[in-house]
Design an enzyme around this catalytic site. Structure first.
Site, PDB file in Angstrom:
ATOM      1  N   GLY A  45       0.813  -1.215   0.000  1.00 16.39           N
ATOM      2  CA  GLY A  45       0.000   0.000   0.000  1.00 16.39           C
ATOM      3  C   GLY A  45       0.844   1.262   0.000  1.00 16.39           C
ATOM      4  O   GLY A  45       0.564   2.220  -0.727  1.00 16.39           O
ATOM      5  N   CYS A  46       1.898   1.265   0.800  1.00 16.93           N
ATOM      6  CA  CYS A  46       2.757   2.446   0.887  1.00 16.93           C
ATOM      7  C   CYS A  46       3.522   2.664  -0.414  1.00 16.93           C
ATOM      8  O   CYS A  46       3.741   3.809  -0.820  1.00 16.93           O
ATOM      9  CB  CYS A  46       3.713   2.314   2.067  1.00 16.93           C
ATOM     10  SG  CYS A  46       2.838   2.249   3.653  1.00 16.93           S
ATOM     11  N   THR A  47       3.907   1.579  -1.070  1.00 15.64           N
ATOM     12  CA  THR A  47       4.577   1.695  -2.365  1.00 15.64           C
ATOM     13  C   THR A  47       3.626   2.272  -3.397  1.00 15.64           C
ATOM     14  O   THR A  47       3.992   3.181  -4.148  1.00 15.64           O
ATOM     15  CB  THR A  47       5.123   0.325  -2.822  1.00 15.64           C
ATOM     16  OG1 THR A  47       6.087  -0.117  -1.865  1.00 15.64           O
ATOM     17  CG2 THR A  47       5.753   0.407  -4.196  1.00 15.64           C
TER      18      THR A  47
END
Length: 155
Positions: A45-47
């Site tokens: 998700g952060c990527t």
């Protein structure tokens, strides 16, 4: 309960280390600053969110925005994150979670139905030291498109 910032609040100033080991101070940034908090570099998700910001950076910069992503990761991990995914946004390290906490982006949250302590994915727009937009519990996927819409930057 974590104190949450709102539009109209003074943005708490900070100096954090970036992925190159250099200090970055919020109050020294010019123009409008998008400050976003995310749990961990190199997670799916952060990527996705960091890549979305990087993909939108030309449009954001043309409208006077700088993007600073903040996580508890150490600068060395952030440098790997930047290199691995070709990121073009500012990545800042807050390993002690002091800035995360001050901005209301660290505290109780629900994760898979359980209440845990952690990073609350959040985004803020700062103009002249004042928060003009505060969003908590944002979704990683589709958030940048929604933010651009909220800022009137579609196209």
């Amino acid at each position: 309960m974590t104190t949450r910032l709102q539009a109209g609040d003074t943005a708490p100033d900070f100096t954090l280390t970036n992925d190159a080991g250099e200090p970055v101070t919020l109050s020294e940034q010019t123009g409008k600053v998008i400050v976003y908090f995310y749990p961990a570099a190199m997670t799916p998700g952060c990527t996705k969110q960091a890549c979305d910001f990087s993909d939108s950076i030309d449009r954001l910069q043309s409208e006077g925005y700088t993007v600073l992503g903040i996580s508890p990761d150490k600068p060395e991990k952030l440098a790997k994150f930047r290199e691995k995914d070709g990121l073009t946004i500012g990545l800042l390290s807050d390993p002690d979670k002091d800035v995360l906490t001050e901005w209301g982006a660290f505290g109780e949250k629900k994760l898979y139905g359980k209440v845990v302590q952690g990073v609350i994915r959040s985004t803020f727009v700062v103009e002249d030291g004042t928060i003009s937009l505060a969003q908590y519990n944002v979704k990683a996927t589709g958030h940048v498109a929604k933010l651009r819409k909220d800022l009137g930057l579609e196209a």
